[in-house]
Scaffold this active site. Structure first.
Site, mmCIF file in Angstrom:
data_model
loop_
_atom_site.group_PDB
_atom_site.id
_atom_site.type_symbol
_atom_site.label_atom_id
_atom_site.label_comp_id
_atom_site.label_asym_id
_atom_site.label_seq_id
_atom_site.Cartn_x
_atom_site.Cartn_y
_atom_site.Cartn_z
ATOM 1 N N GLU A 147 0.903 -1.181 0.015
ATOM 2 C CA GLU A 147 -0.040 0.119 0.025
ATOM 3 C C GLU A 147 0.907 1.122 0.196
ATOM 4 O O GLU A 147 0.937 2.079 1.074
ATOM 5 C CB GLU A 147 -1.155 -0.080 1.132
ATOM 6 C CG GLU A 147 -2.094 -1.059 1.121
ATOM 7 C CD GLU A 147 -2.959 -0.983 2.171
ATOM 8 O OE1 GLU A 147 -2.729 -0.417 3.158
ATOM 9 O OE2 GLU A 147 -4.189 -1.825 2.026
ATOM 10 N N GLU A 194 -6.435 -7.307 -1.576
ATOM 11 C CA GLU A 194 -6.826 -7.061 0.035
ATOM 12 C C GLU A 194 -8.043 -6.521 0.131
ATOM 13 O O GLU A 194 -8.274 -5.346 -0.547
ATOM 14 C CB GLU A 194 -5.627 -6.389 0.889
ATOM 15 C CG GLU A 194 -6.000 -6.249 2.196
ATOM 16 C CD GLU A 194 -5.025 -5.555 2.984
ATOM 17 O OE1 GLU A 194 -3.575 -5.764 2.678
ATOM 18 O OE2 GLU A 194 -5.105 -4.709 3.932
#
Length: 349
Positions: A178, A275
Protein backbone atom coordinates in the site's frame (compact mmCIF):
# COMPACT_ATOMS: atom_id res chain seq x y z
CA UNK A 1 0.63 -31.91 -7.43
CA UNK A 2 -2.35 -34.25 -7.35
CA UNK A 3 -4.00 -34.53 -3.94
CA UNK A 4 -5.82 -37.79 -3.25
CA UNK A 5 -8.60 -37.74 -0.66
CA UNK A 6 -7.68 -40.07 2.17
CA UNK A 7 -10.49 -39.53 4.64
CA UNK A 8 -14.18 -40.35 4.34
CA UNK A 9 -15.02 -36.69 4.93
CA UNK A 10 -12.94 -35.47 2.02
CA UNK A 11 -14.13 -38.26 -0.24
CA UNK A 12 -17.77 -37.41 0.46
CA UNK A 13 -17.11 -33.73 -0.28
CA UNK A 14 -15.81 -34.54 -3.77
CA UNK A 15 -18.87 -33.49 -5.77
CA UNK A 16 -19.34 -30.22 -3.87
CA UNK A 17 -15.69 -29.30 -4.26
CA UNK A 18 -15.56 -30.09 -7.97
CA UNK A 19 -18.65 -28.01 -8.63
CA UNK A 20 -17.22 -25.09 -6.65
CA UNK A 21 -13.84 -25.21 -8.41
CA UNK A 22 -15.52 -25.40 -11.81
CA UNK A 23 -17.73 -22.42 -10.99
CA UNK A 24 -14.96 -20.27 -9.54
CA UNK A 25 -12.58 -20.90 -12.42
CA UNK A 26 -15.14 -20.85 -15.25
CA UNK A 27 -14.44 -24.45 -16.22
CA UNK A 28 -17.39 -26.67 -17.26
CA UNK A 29 -18.29 -29.15 -14.54
CA UNK A 30 -18.09 -32.05 -16.96
CA UNK A 31 -14.51 -31.16 -17.89
CA UNK A 32 -13.42 -31.05 -14.27
CA UNK A 33 -15.34 -34.14 -13.21
CA UNK A 34 -13.98 -36.16 -16.12
CA UNK A 35 -10.46 -35.44 -14.91
CA UNK A 36 -11.17 -37.31 -11.68
CA UNK A 37 -9.86 -40.85 -11.44
CA UNK A 38 -9.72 -41.18 -7.70
CA UNK A 39 -7.89 -37.88 -7.40
CA UNK A 40 -8.87 -34.24 -7.22
CA UNK A 41 -7.46 -31.90 -9.88
CA UNK A 42 -6.28 -28.73 -8.24
CA UNK A 43 -6.83 -25.17 -9.41
CA UNK A 44 -3.27 -25.12 -10.71
CA UNK A 45 -3.69 -28.41 -12.59
CA UNK A 46 -6.85 -27.07 -14.21
CA UNK A 47 -5.49 -23.66 -15.17
CA UNK A 48 -1.71 -23.95 -15.35
CA UNK A 49 0.47 -20.88 -15.61
CA UNK A 50 -1.55 -17.68 -15.50
CA UNK A 51 -1.08 -14.64 -17.70
CA UNK A 52 -2.68 -11.28 -18.24
CA UNK A 53 -4.82 -10.96 -21.36
CA UNK A 54 -6.30 -7.51 -21.99
CA UNK A 55 -7.91 -6.54 -18.67
CA UNK A 56 -8.25 -10.05 -17.28
CA UNK A 57 -6.28 -12.67 -15.44
CA UNK A 58 -6.34 -15.68 -17.76
CA UNK A 59 -5.38 -19.33 -17.56
CA UNK A 60 -2.98 -21.14 -19.84
CA UNK A 61 -5.69 -21.44 -22.50
CA UNK A 62 -6.36 -17.70 -22.51
CA UNK A 63 -9.69 -18.02 -20.67
CA UNK A 64 -10.44 -15.29 -18.09
CA UNK A 65 -10.72 -16.70 -14.58
CA UNK A 66 -11.43 -15.42 -11.10
CA UNK A 67 -9.34 -16.53 -8.12
CA UNK A 68 -10.84 -16.22 -4.64
CA UNK A 69 -8.99 -16.73 -1.40
CA UNK A 70 -7.47 -15.39 1.80
CA UNK A 71 -4.46 -13.38 2.92
CA UNK A 72 -2.31 -14.12 5.90
CA UNK A 73 -1.96 -11.39 8.49
CA UNK A 74 1.55 -10.36 9.49
CA UNK A 75 3.60 -13.52 9.86
CA UNK A 76 5.48 -11.92 12.76
CA UNK A 77 2.22 -11.92 14.76
CA UNK A 78 0.07 -14.77 13.46
CA UNK A 79 2.42 -17.54 12.40
CA UNK A 80 0.49 -19.81 14.79
CA UNK A 81 -2.52 -19.45 12.47
CA UNK A 82 -0.59 -20.78 9.48
CA UNK A 83 -0.48 -24.47 10.30
CA UNK A 84 -1.09 -27.46 8.08
CA UNK A 85 -4.54 -27.79 9.63
CA UNK A 86 -5.48 -24.22 8.71
CA UNK A 87 -4.11 -24.63 5.19
CA UNK A 88 -6.08 -27.86 4.80
CA UNK A 89 -9.27 -26.06 5.86
CA UNK A 90 -8.68 -23.26 3.36
CA UNK A 91 -7.88 -25.64 0.51
CA UNK A 92 -10.44 -28.39 1.10
CA UNK A 93 -13.24 -26.86 3.17
CA UNK A 94 -13.23 -23.27 1.93
CA UNK A 95 -12.13 -24.34 -1.59
CA UNK A 96 -9.83 -21.31 -1.80
CA UNK A 97 -7.88 -21.14 -5.05
CA UNK A 98 -5.35 -18.50 -3.96
CA UNK A 99 -3.43 -17.63 -0.81
CA UNK A 100 -1.59 -14.38 -0.18
CA UNK A 101 1.52 -14.65 2.00
CA UNK A 102 2.20 -11.24 3.56
CA UNK A 103 5.72 -10.49 4.72
CA UNK A 104 5.85 -7.09 6.43
CA UNK A 105 8.85 -5.05 5.35
CA UNK A 106 9.00 -3.37 8.76
CA UNK A 107 6.94 -3.46 11.99
CA UNK A 108 8.87 -6.38 13.43
CA UNK A 109 8.90 -8.26 10.14
CA UNK A 110 11.57 -8.69 7.48
CA UNK A 111 13.95 -5.94 8.59
CA UNK A 112 14.21 -7.46 12.08
CA UNK A 113 15.48 -10.78 10.72
CA UNK A 114 15.66 -11.06 6.91
CA UNK A 115 16.74 -14.71 6.86
CA UNK A 116 13.99 -15.83 9.23
CA UNK A 117 11.17 -14.11 7.37
CA UNK A 118 12.44 -15.12 3.94
CA UNK A 119 12.54 -18.73 5.08
CA UNK A 120 9.07 -18.43 6.63
CA UNK A 121 7.63 -16.97 3.42
CA UNK A 122 9.26 -19.79 1.44
CA UNK A 123 7.78 -22.38 3.77
CA UNK A 124 4.27 -20.94 3.44
CA UNK A 125 4.53 -20.71 -0.35
CA UNK A 126 5.56 -24.36 -0.35
CA UNK A 127 2.57 -25.31 1.80
CA UNK A 128 0.21 -23.57 -0.60
CA UNK A 129 1.94 -25.23 -3.56
CA UNK A 130 1.43 -28.65 -2.00
CA UNK A 131 -2.32 -28.02 -1.87
CA UNK A 132 -2.59 -26.90 -5.46
CA UNK A 133 -3.39 -23.26 -4.72
CA UNK A 134 -2.06 -20.19 -6.43
CA UNK A 135 -0.02 -18.06 -4.05
CA UNK A 136 0.82 -14.36 -3.95
CA UNK A 137 4.15 -13.38 -2.40
CA UNK A 138 3.29 -10.02 -0.85
CA UNK A 139 5.96 -7.50 0.20
CA UNK A 140 3.76 -5.82 2.80
CA UNK A 141 4.76 -2.17 2.83
CA UNK A 142 2.79 0.20 5.04
CA UNK A 143 5.10 2.79 6.55
CA UNK A 144 6.92 4.61 5.12
CA UNK A 145 4.55 5.32 2.27
CA UNK A 146 7.32 5.51 -0.34
CA UNK A 147 8.35 1.92 -1.15
CA UNK A 148 11.65 3.19 -2.60
CA UNK A 149 12.92 3.62 0.95
CA UNK A 150 13.12 -0.17 1.27
CA UNK A 151 13.87 -0.98 -2.36
CA UNK A 152 17.18 -2.69 -1.56
CA UNK A 153 15.49 -5.05 0.91
CA UNK A 154 12.66 -5.71 -1.55
CA UNK A 155 15.08 -6.58 -4.34
CA UNK A 156 16.95 -9.01 -2.08
CA UNK A 157 13.74 -10.63 -0.84
CA UNK A 158 12.23 -11.10 -4.29
CA UNK A 159 15.50 -12.29 -5.76
CA UNK A 160 15.67 -15.10 -3.22
CA UNK A 161 12.01 -16.07 -3.46
CA UNK A 162 11.72 -15.91 -7.25
CA UNK A 163 14.89 -17.98 -7.65
CA UNK A 164 13.58 -20.63 -5.28
CA UNK A 165 10.22 -20.90 -7.05
CA UNK A 166 11.36 -20.14 -10.60
CA UNK A 167 9.84 -23.31 -12.03
CA UNK A 168 6.48 -22.99 -10.27
CA UNK A 169 3.58 -21.87 -12.49
CA UNK A 170 1.38 -20.84 -9.56
CA UNK A 171 3.43 -18.10 -7.84
CA UNK A 172 2.46 -14.44 -8.28
CA UNK A 173 4.34 -11.47 -6.83
CA UNK A 174 2.91 -8.36 -5.15
CA UNK A 175 5.78 -5.92 -4.94
CA UNK A 176 4.37 -3.19 -2.66
CA UNK A 177 1.28 -3.55 -0.51
CA UNK A 178 0.00 0.00 0.00
CA UNK A 179 2.07 2.95 -1.23
CA UNK A 180 0.75 6.29 0.01
CA UNK A 181 1.59 9.99 0.04
CA UNK A 182 3.64 9.49 -3.12
CA UNK A 183 2.86 10.06 -6.77
CA UNK A 184 2.27 7.27 -9.25
CA UNK A 185 5.52 8.21 -10.98
CA UNK A 186 7.36 7.40 -7.74
CA UNK A 187 5.68 4.01 -7.50
CA UNK A 188 6.53 3.31 -11.16
CA UNK A 189 10.18 4.05 -10.45
CA UNK A 190 10.12 1.47 -7.65
CA UNK A 191 8.33 -1.10 -9.84
CA UNK A 192 10.85 -0.63 -12.63
CA UNK A 193 13.63 -1.42 -10.13
CA UNK A 194 12.04 -4.48 -8.50
CA UNK A 195 10.26 -6.24 -11.37
CA UNK A 196 13.49 -7.02 -13.32
CA UNK A 197 14.78 -8.89 -10.26
CA UNK A 198 11.74 -11.16 -10.38
CA UNK A 199 11.83 -11.48 -14.16
CA UNK A 200 15.41 -12.73 -14.03
CA UNK A 201 14.20 -16.00 -12.53
CA UNK A 202 10.47 -15.95 -13.24
CA UNK A 203 10.12 -14.23 -16.62
CA UNK A 204 6.50 -15.23 -17.15
CA UNK A 205 5.08 -14.67 -13.68
CA UNK A 206 2.20 -12.29 -12.99
CA UNK A 207 3.30 -9.25 -10.97
CA UNK A 208 0.86 -7.15 -8.94
CA UNK A 209 1.79 -3.48 -8.61
CA UNK A 210 0.53 -1.33 -5.76
CA UNK A 211 -1.30 1.87 -6.65
CA UNK A 212 -1.45 5.35 -5.09
CA UNK A 213 -3.11 6.14 -1.78
CA UNK A 214 -3.14 2.79 -0.03
CA UNK A 215 -3.72 0.91 -3.30
CA UNK A 216 -7.03 2.59 -4.01
CA UNK A 217 -5.93 3.70 -7.49
CA UNK A 218 -5.74 7.21 -6.08
CA UNK A 219 -9.33 7.31 -4.89
CA UNK A 220 -8.30 8.49 -1.43
CA UNK A 221 -6.34 11.42 -2.83
CA UNK A 222 -7.45 14.99 -3.41
CA UNK A 223 -6.52 16.04 -6.91
CA UNK A 224 -7.58 18.21 -9.79
CA UNK A 225 -9.40 15.22 -11.23
CA UNK A 226 -11.84 15.12 -8.32
CA UNK A 227 -13.37 11.80 -7.24
CA UNK A 228 -12.07 8.89 -9.23
CA UNK A 229 -8.37 9.53 -9.75
CA UNK A 230 -7.54 6.25 -11.42
CA UNK A 231 -6.63 8.13 -14.61
CA UNK A 232 -3.12 8.76 -13.26
CA UNK A 233 -2.49 5.01 -13.48
CA UNK A 234 -4.72 4.26 -16.46
CA UNK A 235 -3.03 6.89 -18.63
CA UNK A 236 0.54 6.00 -17.62
CA UNK A 237 0.79 2.24 -17.35
CA UNK A 238 3.93 0.17 -17.05
CA UNK A 239 5.12 -1.06 -20.43
CA UNK A 240 5.62 -4.62 -19.27
CA UNK A 241 3.73 -7.85 -19.85
CA UNK A 242 1.82 -9.79 -17.20
CA UNK A 243 1.30 -6.78 -14.95
CA UNK A 244 -1.82 -6.16 -12.86
CA UNK A 245 -2.68 -3.19 -10.65
CA UNK A 246 -3.96 -3.64 -7.13
CA UNK A 247 -7.06 -2.21 -5.53
CA UNK A 248 -7.82 -2.45 -1.80
CA UNK A 249 -11.07 -1.64 -0.05
CA UNK A 250 -12.74 -2.01 3.32
CA UNK A 251 -16.47 -2.05 2.73
CA UNK A 252 -17.62 -0.35 5.93
CA UNK A 253 -15.66 2.78 4.94
CA UNK A 254 -15.04 2.50 1.19
CA UNK A 255 -18.49 2.74 -0.26
CA UNK A 256 -20.17 3.49 -3.60
CA UNK A 257 -17.56 6.00 -4.76
CA UNK A 258 -14.77 3.46 -4.38
CA UNK A 259 -16.94 0.79 -5.95
CA UNK A 260 -17.44 3.03 -8.98
CA UNK A 261 -13.67 3.58 -9.23
CA UNK A 262 -13.07 -0.17 -9.25
CA UNK A 263 -15.73 -0.62 -11.91
CA UNK A 264 -14.30 2.10 -14.18
CA UNK A 265 -10.66 1.17 -13.75
CA UNK A 266 -11.17 -2.57 -14.26
CA UNK A 267 -12.69 -1.82 -17.66
CA UNK A 268 -9.45 -0.10 -18.71
CA UNK A 269 -6.63 -1.93 -16.92
CA UNK A 270 -6.11 -5.38 -15.36
CA UNK A 271 -7.00 -5.09 -11.67
CA UNK A 272 -6.46 -7.61 -8.87
CA UNK A 273 -8.17 -6.90 -5.52
CA UNK A 274 -5.33 -8.24 -3.40
CA UNK A 275 -6.80 -7.11 -0.07
CA UNK A 276 -10.29 -6.30 1.14
CA UNK A 277 -12.44 -6.59 4.20
CA UNK A 278 -16.07 -6.49 5.21
CA UNK A 279 -15.17 -4.10 8.01
CA UNK A 280 -13.50 -0.69 8.21
CA UNK A 281 -9.76 -0.41 7.63
CA UNK A 282 -9.37 -0.07 11.41
CA UNK A 283 -10.72 -3.62 11.69
CA UNK A 284 -14.20 -3.16 13.12
CA UNK A 285 -17.84 -2.91 12.03
CA UNK A 286 -18.77 -5.39 9.29
CA UNK A 287 -20.96 -4.13 6.44
CA UNK A 288 -22.08 -7.24 4.59
CA UNK A 289 -24.53 -5.42 2.34
CA UNK A 290 -21.84 -3.13 0.94
CA UNK A 291 -19.44 -6.05 0.75
CA UNK A 292 -21.95 -7.95 -1.37
CA UNK A 293 -22.03 -5.11 -3.90
CA UNK A 294 -18.28 -5.47 -4.32
CA UNK A 295 -18.46 -9.26 -4.49
CA UNK A 296 -21.14 -9.06 -7.18
CA UNK A 297 -19.11 -6.59 -9.24
CA UNK A 298 -15.96 -8.69 -8.95
CA UNK A 299 -17.83 -11.85 -9.92
CA UNK A 300 -19.43 -10.20 -12.92
CA UNK A 301 -16.12 -8.84 -14.21
CA UNK A 302 -13.99 -11.81 -13.11
CA UNK A 303 -11.84 -9.69 -10.83
CA UNK A 304 -9.76 -11.95 -8.60
CA UNK A 305 -9.73 -11.20 -4.89
CA UNK A 306 -8.11 -11.99 -1.56
CA UNK A 307 -9.77 -11.25 1.77
CA UNK A 308 -7.99 -9.99 4.91
CA UNK A 309 -7.14 -11.99 7.04
CA UNK A 310 -6.17 -15.39 8.46
CA UNK A 311 -5.93 -14.52 12.14
CA UNK A 312 -7.61 -15.13 15.50
CA UNK A 313 -7.22 -11.69 17.05
CA UNK A 314 -9.87 -9.26 18.27
CA UNK A 315 -10.60 -7.54 14.94
CA UNK A 316 -13.90 -8.21 13.21
CA UNK A 317 -12.08 -9.13 10.01
CA UNK A 318 -9.95 -11.85 11.64
CA UNK A 319 -11.71 -14.94 10.32
CA UNK A 320 -11.16 -17.17 13.37
CA UNK A 321 -12.60 -16.67 16.83
CA UNK A 322 -10.00 -15.70 19.41
CA UNK A 323 -7.80 -18.60 20.45
CA UNK A 324 -8.93 -20.94 17.66
CA UNK A 325 -5.49 -21.14 16.05
CA UNK A 326 -4.11 -22.80 19.19
CA UNK A 327 -6.57 -25.65 18.72
CA UNK A 328 -6.94 -28.49 16.24
CA UNK A 329 -10.24 -27.83 14.45
CA UNK A 330 -10.39 -25.29 11.63
CA UNK A 331 -13.04 -26.52 9.19
CA UNK A 332 -16.72 -25.64 9.28
CA UNK A 333 -18.28 -22.48 10.67
CA UNK A 334 -18.22 -23.04 14.44
CA UNK A 335 -14.64 -21.77 14.65
CA UNK A 336 -15.32 -18.63 12.60
CA UNK A 337 -16.34 -15.08 13.39
CA UNK A 338 -19.30 -13.66 11.42
CA UNK A 339 -16.98 -12.23 8.77
CA UNK A 340 -15.28 -15.61 8.43
CA UNK A 341 -18.61 -17.37 7.93
CA UNK A 342 -19.67 -14.79 5.34
CA UNK A 343 -16.42 -14.80 3.37
CA UNK A 344 -16.11 -18.59 3.43
CA UNK A 345 -19.52 -18.86 1.79
CA UNK A 346 -18.46 -16.43 -0.99
CA UNK A 347 -15.20 -18.27 -1.61
CA UNK A 348 -17.03 -21.58 -1.83
CA UNK A 349 -19.40 -20.00 -4.35
Amino acid sequence: MRLIFQSRGRRSARTTLVTSVAFALSVPYSCVASAFDGAQPTAVEINGRLRVCATHLCNQRGTPIQLRGMSTHGTQWYAHCLSNGVFDALAYDWNATVLRVSTYARQGGYESNPEKFTQLASKLVGMANARGMYVIVDWHTINPGDPNEDVGKARKFFSTISKKFKNKPNVLYEIANEPHHVKWSTIKKYAESVIPVIRRYSPDSVVLVGTPDWSTLGESAVSAHGPGNEREVVDDQLHLSNIMYTFHFYAARHRERYLATLDRASSRIPVFVSEWGTQSWQGYGNDFAMSQKYVDLMAGKKISWVNWSIADGDHDGDIFKQGVCRGRTFSGTAVLKPAGVWVRERIRG
